[in-house]
Design an enzyme around this catalytic site. Structure first.
Site, PDB file in Angstrom:
ATOM      1  N   PHE A 234      34.767  36.260  32.291  1.00 46.70           N
ATOM      2  CA  PHE A 234      34.422  36.406  33.691  1.00 46.70           C
ATOM      3  C   PHE A 234      34.593  37.985  33.765  1.00 46.70           C
ATOM      4  O   PHE A 234      35.374  38.373  34.640  1.00 46.70           O
ATOM      5  CB  PHE A 234      35.751  35.895  34.370  1.00 46.70           C
ATOM      6  CG  PHE A 234      35.746  34.341  34.196  1.00 46.70           C
ATOM      7  CD1 PHE A 234      34.910  33.412  34.760  1.00 46.70           C
ATOM      8  CD2 PHE A 234      36.683  33.919  33.301  1.00 46.70           C
ATOM      9  CE1 PHE A 234      35.070  32.205  34.608  1.00 46.70           C
ATOM     10  CE2 PHE A 234      36.960  32.486  32.753  1.00 46.70           C
ATOM     11  CZ  PHE A 234      36.033  31.538  33.599  1.00 46.70           C
ATOM     12  N   ASP A 256      29.739  36.598  31.802  1.00 45.34           N
ATOM     13  CA  ASP A 256      29.875  36.293  33.179  1.00 45.34           C
ATOM     14  C   ASP A 256      28.529  35.266  33.564  1.00 45.34           C
ATOM     15  O   ASP A 256      27.775  35.320  32.853  1.00 45.34           O
ATOM     16  CB  ASP A 256      29.813  37.459  34.068  1.00 45.34           C
ATOM     17  CG  ASP A 256      30.487  37.326  35.492  1.00 45.34           C
ATOM     18  OD1 ASP A 256      31.695  37.447  35.564  1.00 45.34           O
ATOM     19  OD2 ASP A 256      29.865  36.707  36.360  1.00 45.34           O
ATOM     20  N   CYS A 344      44.299  34.780  40.287  1.00 41.12           N
ATOM     21  CA  CYS A 344      44.377  35.577  41.261  1.00 41.12           C
ATOM     22  C   CYS A 344      44.335  34.378  42.466  1.00 41.12           C
ATOM     23  O   CYS A 344      44.352  34.547  43.795  1.00 41.12           O
ATOM     24  CB  CYS A 344      43.039  36.206  41.782  1.00 41.12           C
ATOM     25  SG  CYS A 344      41.524  34.797  41.576  1.00 41.12           S
TER      26      CYS A 344
END
Length: 400
Positions: A234, A256, A344
Site C-alpha cells: 500500500f 499499490d 489508521c
C-alpha cells in the site's frame, strides 16, 4: 445565525452530562432528552444538563447521529468569526513556533479537527496551498467565516476544498471539490519531507493529497533499511519505500492498487535520484500471496493499509483484514526481519490489534520483539478529552 437571547437549548437525559462537563466534544442523539427553541440544522445551541445547568455551546445537526459538536465551555463566549480566527491562530502557533514545520516547501496539518478544538474541520497545507475539509454541516455553513479567518492567519497561495467520501450523506452537506480562492494548485506541486522532494496531487490524491500523519514514521523505519530487501505494501505515492531507498535499502518492492498513485511514486523516485525501487500495480493481498508462492523473502515488510473500519459495526471485519495481512507479512520475513504494521482505523483499538498480532504470530510459530510503538506526527496532536483523536498506530517489531 440565531442571536444569544433566542439561542435554542439541547437538554440532556439524566446522568448523561459528565462526559461533556469533561469536555468531550461529541453529543450523540442517544444522550439527548429534548430540544427547546426549534433549532435548525447548523444552528448554535447551548447544551444543558438535566438539572438545567449550562454545560457547553456547540453546533446542532438533527440529520446526524452526532447531533451536537461542542466548541466552547464558557457561557459568555460567542462562537463567531473572531472565535474561529483565535482557534486557527493557536493551531498555527503550534506548527510554526513549536514544531518548526512552516516553510515555503513544507507539508503539514494546520487544523486537526477535535484535537485543535474545531470538530468537523481539517486543514492541510502543502507548499503554501491550504486544503480544507469540512466534515460537519455546522462548519460547512460557516465556511466563509472559516476561510476568512484562514486567509487572515496564514495568507495561503490558494485554498482548495476537498470532500470526504460519504460525509455528504452522514451530515447532509452538499459541497464540491475544487479551488475556492487564490491560485490554482499546479500539477507538479511539490513538498519537502525530511529531505525528500514529493509531488502532491491536491485534486485527486487520497485524503487531502498525501498522508502527512506518517511523516516521522517513514523516517523511523528508514533507519533499519540499509542493505535490506524491503516490501512496501500500500505504498501510495512512495512513502516508506522512498525513505528506505534513500537510507540505502538493497531493494524496494512497492505495491499499490492505484496506477495514479504509482505514477506519482515513480515521479518522486526520479526526482530524488533513487534507484532499486520496483513499483507494481496489484491487489496487495493477491500480490503478497504470489510472492509467497514464488518463494520470495524480505528483510523488512511494511503494511500500511487504508482505513478498514469506517463504522463500529465494521471493526470485526477489519480485524480479519489485519489478521490476513499480518500472516502474509510474517511468512515473507526472514528470521531477524522487521515487521511494520500500521492501522489508521481509529475504531480499532491498539489492544485489539496487539491481540490479533499475538494470535497470528503464535499460528505462524514466530516470535516478535516490539521495538517501537509510534503514532501520528505531532502536527496531528491528540486531545486529552477526546481520545478518539488518537487514531494512527504504527508498530515496528523484530521477527524470529
Amino acid at each position: 445565525m440565531n442571536p444569544p437571547s433566542s439561542r435554542p437549548r439541547v437538554l440532556l437525559k439524566p446522568r448523561k452530562a459528565q462526559p461533556f462537563y469533561n469536555r468531550h466534544p461529541w453529543v450523540f442523539s442517544s444522550a439527548i432528552e429534548r430540544t427547546e427553541g426549534e433549532p435548525q440544522d447548523g444552528d448554535l445551541v447551548d447544551l444543558i444538563s438535566h438539572g438545567d445547568h449550562f454545560v457547553a455551546r456547540g453546533l446542532y445537526n438533527s440529520q446526524s447521529k452526532l447531533m451536537v459538536r461542542l466548541y466552547s465551555w464558557d457561557s459568555a463566549r460567542e462562537i463567531d468569526a473572531a472565535f474561529w480566527q483565535e482557534r486557527i491562530e493557536r493551531a498555527y502557533q503550534l506548527r510554526r513556533d513549536l514544531l518548526g514545520l512552516v516553510g515555503p516547501e513544507s507539508g503539514y496539518r494546520l487544523i486537526s479537527s477535535e484535537a485543535d478544538g474545531m470538530s468537523g474541520l481539517t486543514v492541510d497545507v502543502y507548499a503554501g496551498f491550504a486544503v480544507v475539509q469540512l466534515t460537519s454541516l455546522g462548519m460547512a455553513k460557516r465556511k466563509d467565516e472559516i476561510l476568512g479567518a484562514l486567509q487572515a492567519v496564514i495568507q495561503p497561495r490558494g485554498i482548495y476544498l476537498r470532500t470526504e467520501k460519504g460525509i455528504g450523506t452522514l451530515e447532509g452537506i452538499a459541497l464540491q471539490d475544487g479551488p475556492i480562492s487564490g491560485e490554482i494548485p499546479p500539477p507538479d506541486l511539490t513538498i519537502l519531507e525530511h529531505g525528500l522532494r514529493l509531488r502532491v496531487n491536491l485534486a485527486e490524491g487520497q485524503k487531502t493529497g498525501y498522508y502527512l500523519d506518517q511523516r516521522d514514521n517513514r523516517q523511523a523505519v528508514a533507519k533499519y533499511a540499509a542493505g535490506k530487501r524491503v516490501i512496501d505494501a500500500f505504498c501510495y505515492s512512495g512513502g516508506f519505500g522512498l525513505h528506505a531507498a534513500r537510507a540505502g535499502a538493497a531493494s524496494v518492492y512497492a505495491i499499490d492498487g492505484s496506477e495514479g498513485a504509482l505514477q506519482l511514486a515513480r515521479l518522486n523516485a526520479e526526482a530524488n535520484g533513487l534507484r532499486g525501487i520496483e513499483f507494481t500495480k496489484a491487489d496487495v493481498f493477491v500480490e503478497l500471496e504470489r510472492m509467497l508462492q514464488r518463494g520470495e523473502k524480505a528483510d523488512i515488510v511494511v503494511l500500511d493499509p487504508p482505513k478498514f473500519a469506517r463504522a463500529r459495526n465494521a471493526v470485526n471485519e477489519a480485524l480479519k483484514g489485519y489478521r490476513r495481512l499480518q500472516s502474509l507479512g510474517l511468512q515473507l520475513l526472514v528470521p531477524g526481519g522487521i515487521l511494520v504494521m500500521c492501522c489508521c482505523s481509529g475504531l480499532v483499538e491498539p489492544i485489539a490489534l496487539d491481540e490479533v498480532l499475538t494470535q497470528v504470530a503464535n499460528g505462524e510459530r514466530r516470535e516478535l520483539q516490539i521495538l517501537e510503538r509510534r503514532f501520528a506526527a505531532p502536527d496531528h496532536p491528540v486531545s486529552l478529552t477526546c481520545p478518539e483523536s488518537e487514531y494512527l498506530k504504527c508498530l515496528i517489531a523484530r521477527v524470529w
